[in-house]
Design a protein around this motif. Structure first.
Motif, PDB file in Angstrom:
ATOM      1  N   GLU A  15       2.047   4.897   1.232  1.00 53.92           N
ATOM      2  CA  GLU A  15       2.107   5.563   2.527  1.00 53.92           C
ATOM      3  C   GLU A  15       2.495   7.023   2.308  1.00 53.92           C
ATOM      4  O   GLU A  15       3.050   7.382   1.261  1.00 53.92           O
ATOM      5  N   ARG A  69       0.839  -1.188   0.000  1.00 55.41           N
ATOM      6  CA  ARG A  69       0.000   0.000   0.000  1.00 55.41           C
ATOM      7  C   ARG A  69       0.884   1.252   0.000  1.00 55.41           C
ATOM      8  O   ARG A  69       1.976   1.256   0.573  1.00 55.41           O
ATOM      9  N   THR A 125      -4.784   5.504   0.977  1.00 56.38           N
ATOM     10  CA  THR A 125      -4.668   4.960   2.332  1.00 56.38           C
ATOM     11  C   THR A 125      -6.038   4.657   2.930  1.00 56.38           C
ATOM     12  O   THR A 125      -6.134   3.917   3.915  1.00 56.38           O
TER      13      THR A 125
END
Length: 201
Positions: free
Chosen positions: A29, A27, A68
């Protein structure tokens, strides 16, 4: 009686990372914003993509914040995965996937690599991992991709990972002030399994 259980599959909210020999695909960040801004602002990187340059820090920050708060394989939404070099942690680019329309068993993919990461096999490694994830973990039936045929590096990559060229649409996309051609690639789950019998999740 037909089995409609596939219709209730949820987004992959437990996703953490895909790990390959050299890469960690995770993912995005907030710490990725600076590197993300840098490669998205490169005119050569953006040439065949859907955004314009310069791509400023605030755009990048908003984009990353949105990611996010979302999960891979959410119906009707693209999800961008950060591609990082495992040893250094450096952000090299991103790969993306999104379920198509009303049937999440069909998906599309895309990819972008920073200039310094190109020509080293990272894109092939990352896209292969993404296809493994989509077929072996998320149970996709068919995965497709589209690109400008002038983008020879991308068309070569799609062929290299086993995607079949299915169509060439003439002047079908208005992009950056001109009509451009569009080529379509795809691969089926059965084809992927036959090509990569040892693939795992």
């Amino acid at each position: 009686m037909t089995d409609d259980s596939w219709r209730t599959v949820e987004p992959d909210d437990g996703f953490e990372a895909l790990v390959t020999d050299r890469l960690t695909i995770r993912r995005f960040e907030i710490r990725d914003v600076a590197a993300f801004t840098a490669y998205r602002s490169d005119p050569e990187v953006a040439r065949y993509q859907g955004w314009d340059t310069p791509f400023d820090v605030e755009q990048a920050r908003r984009f990353v914040l949105t990611l996010t708060r979302s999960d891979p394989d959410t119906p009707n939404e693209w999800f961008q995965f950060a591609v990082t070099e495992t040893t250094s942690g450096q952000l090299l680019g991103d790969v993306a996937a999104g379920p198509e329309g009303d049937d999440h068993r069909l998906a599309r993919i895309g990819f972008t690599l920073a200039p310094q990461a190109q020509g080293r096999g990272f894109a092939t490694e990352a896209v292969t991992a993404l296809l493994d994830y989509l077929f072996c973990v998320r149970g996709k039936h068919r995965v497709a991709a589209a690109c400008d045929p002038r983008n020879l590096a991308s068309t070569a990559l799609l062929a290299r990972v086993g995607m079949r060229r299915e169509a060439h649409h003439l002047q079908s996309v208005w992009s950056k002030g001109e009509w451009t051609d569009d080529v379509q690639y795809a691969v089926l789950a059965t084809e992927w399994s036959a090509r990569r019998p040892a693939s795992g999740g």
